[in-house]
Scaffold this motif. Sequence first.
Motif, PDB file in Angstrom:
ATOM      1  N   SER A   1       1.929  -2.642   8.541  1.00  0.00           N
ATOM      2  CA  SER A   1       3.181  -1.983   8.901  1.00  0.00           C
ATOM      3  C   SER A   1       3.667  -1.170   7.704  1.00  0.00           C
ATOM      4  N   SER A   2       4.841  -0.597   7.840  1.00  0.00           N
ATOM      5  CA  SER A   2       5.319   0.255   6.756  1.00  0.00           C
ATOM      6  C   SER A   2       6.815   0.441   6.871  1.00  0.00           C
ATOM      7  N   VAL A   3       7.388   0.951   5.809  1.00  0.00           N
ATOM      8  CA  VAL A   3       8.833   1.072   5.713  1.00  0.00           C
ATOM      9  C   VAL A   3       9.363   2.359   6.337  1.00  0.00           C
TER      10      VAL A   3
ATOM     11  N   GLY B   1       3.836   0.820   2.388  1.00  0.00           N
ATOM     12  CA  GLY B   1       3.404   0.031   3.536  1.00  0.00           C
ATOM     13  C   GLY B   1       2.803  -1.277   3.068  1.00  0.00           C
ATOM     14  N   TRP B   2       2.250  -2.032   4.010  1.00  0.00           N
ATOM     15  CA  TRP B   2       1.632  -3.304   3.637  1.00  0.00           C
ATOM     16  C   TRP B   2       0.597  -3.729   4.665  1.00  0.00           C
ATOM     17  N   VAL B   3      -0.278  -4.602   4.199  1.00  0.00           N
ATOM     18  CA  VAL B   3      -1.277  -5.187   5.078  1.00  0.00           C
ATOM     19  C   VAL B   3      -1.352  -6.664   4.724  1.00  0.00           C
ATOM     20  N   ASN B   4      -1.497  -7.485   5.749  1.00  0.00           N
ATOM     21  CA  ASN B   4      -1.705  -8.901   5.463  1.00  0.00           C
ATOM     22  C   ASN B   4      -2.664  -9.513   6.468  1.00  0.00           C
TER      23      ASN B   4
ATOM     24  N   THR C   1       0.841  -1.213   0.000  1.00  0.00           N
ATOM     25  CA  THR C   1       0.000   0.000   0.000  1.00  0.00           C
ATOM     26  C   THR C   1       0.875   1.262   0.000  1.00  0.00           C
ATOM     27  N   THR C   2       0.210   2.400  -0.152  1.00  0.00           N
ATOM     28  CA  THR C   2       0.923   3.676  -0.108  1.00  0.00           C
ATOM     29  C   THR C   2       1.037   4.105   1.364  1.00  0.00           C
ATOM     30  N   GLY C   3       2.009   3.536   2.020  1.00  0.00           N
ATOM     31  CA  GLY C   3       2.209   3.770   3.452  1.00  0.00           C
ATOM     32  C   GLY C   3       1.164   3.020   4.278  1.00  0.00           C
TER      33      GLY C   3
ATOM     34  N   VAL D   1     -10.008  -7.341  13.733  1.00  0.00           N
ATOM     35  CA  VAL D   1      -8.935  -6.589  14.389  1.00  0.00           C
ATOM     36  C   VAL D   1      -8.027  -6.016  13.305  1.00  0.00           C
ATOM     37  N   VAL D   2      -7.823  -4.700  13.350  1.00  0.00           N
ATOM     38  CA  VAL D   2      -6.851  -4.079  12.453  1.00  0.00           C
ATOM     39  C   VAL D   2      -5.731  -3.572  13.335  1.00  0.00           C
ATOM     40  N   THR D   3      -4.521  -4.053  13.112  1.00  0.00           N
ATOM     41  CA  THR D   3      -3.437  -3.693  14.003  1.00  0.00           C
ATOM     42  C   THR D   3      -2.326  -2.965  13.258  1.00  0.00           C
ATOM     43  N   ASP D   4      -2.028  -1.788  13.771  1.00  0.00           N
ATOM     44  CA  ASP D   4      -1.053  -0.877  13.164  1.00  0.00           C
ATOM     45  C   ASP D   4       0.249  -1.048  13.933  1.00  0.00           C
ATOM     46  N   GLU D   5       1.231  -1.686  13.282  1.00  0.00           N
ATOM     47  CA  GLU D   5       2.470  -2.051  13.970  1.00  0.00           C
ATOM     48  C   GLU D   5       3.687  -1.351  13.341  1.00  0.00           C
TER      49      GLU D   5
END
Length: 386
Positions: free
Chosen positions: A225-227, A239-242, A90-92, A192-196
């Motif tokens: 998460s994200s870079v 960024g990414w989501v899985n 994703t874009t961040g 659950v959406v978790t922002d790590e």
Amino acid sequence: MLVERMRAHTSTIFAEMSALALRTGAINLGQGFPDTDGPPSLLSDAAANIHGGLNQYPPGVGVPELRSAVAEHQRRFYGLDVDPDTVLITTGATEAIAAAVLALCGPGDEVVTFQPYYDSYAATIALAGAELRAVALRPPSFGFDPDELRAAFSSRTRLVLVNTPHNPTGTVFDREQLTLIGELAAEHDAVVVTDEVYEHMVYDGRAHVPMATLPGLADRTLTISSVGKTFSVTGWKVGWVNGPAELVHAVRAVKQFLTYVSGAPFQPAIAAALALPDSFYTGLATDLQRKRDLLSDGLREAGFTVFDTAGTYFVVTDVTALGFTDGAEFCWTLPERIGVAAVPVSVFCADPDLGRSLVRFAFCKRDEVLEEAVSRLAALRTEVRA
Ligand code: PMP
Ligand code: GLN
């Protein structure tokens, strides 16, 4: 002009305080971004990709090598078994959060989260037309009251948005806290959406616990998460989501119409950086822990009440002992008076009184910059006495 649901979200404190810092020449400890670059190999790989012609639309789900590298990262650090096909680039993290909320929530739905929260959460929930149910994290530990959390859930809870390590408080939720959040989510059949995004910034020997590693939770959890933080490239916005395929497909449906894709030359470079040796990751945390101590000690010395930071690159303070009751007022005048910028915590709260006297400082800066900031802040003590 602006639609009603976005009227409470017209500007971000980060843009406002960074502009003020620039105008006054203040040291900017407000908006959280490092003042040094990430690993040299990452920078040169990205530059080579640009010169090598990787400049057109990448695949909508992300380039295969980055999706595999994210899956491998989850296995290496947390023992999670992730199928690269369920990783969406994703874009961040910001876009991943927005796409998840917009994909899963609408009018009539409720989202449980904690306050103070990262500012995009409230704006994104408003954009979806859903309702925010914010549970207080109170000083000094910034833990939550289990009964308050329980009361925030209802038959309309669709989603629980968790951020650990937590911005702005620096809290790292422990296994027990995360287990309760997970149990309540399961009881109410919520996602659950978790922002790590601060997963590699935990201190004093603590461990980051991803929610997806808790028993029974992987099936209902989207991990984001994200870079930007890990590799000190906050301007790259990758960024990414899985998570479970069905949930990731839902997020992808929205994501493709927000940005479609982004970061073609950055994605393969980040794939290689994720495989950097452990020494890179431990070095990052060791370095930041030292900076945390440098700034926290300086703030204490200057007369602030300073709360412990277990993770992230932020420290929260209380300005009451300095003779202030309002952190926002304190932050608006600090750059001019002292030459340092910070952000008020009240703007991250649904109930601003919760963070009224709290102010956040970022310590992701070079030691000499932090030392100069500390020496400027020391003048506050003299002001109080005068
Ligand atoms: N979540 C949190 C808690 C953050 O602090 C940030 C910071 N910038 C983001 C998400 C956004 O990350 P990104 O820059 O990758 O969109
Ligand atoms: N995550 C950073 C912070 O919390 C920057 C966020 C932003 O500029 N939107 O300070």
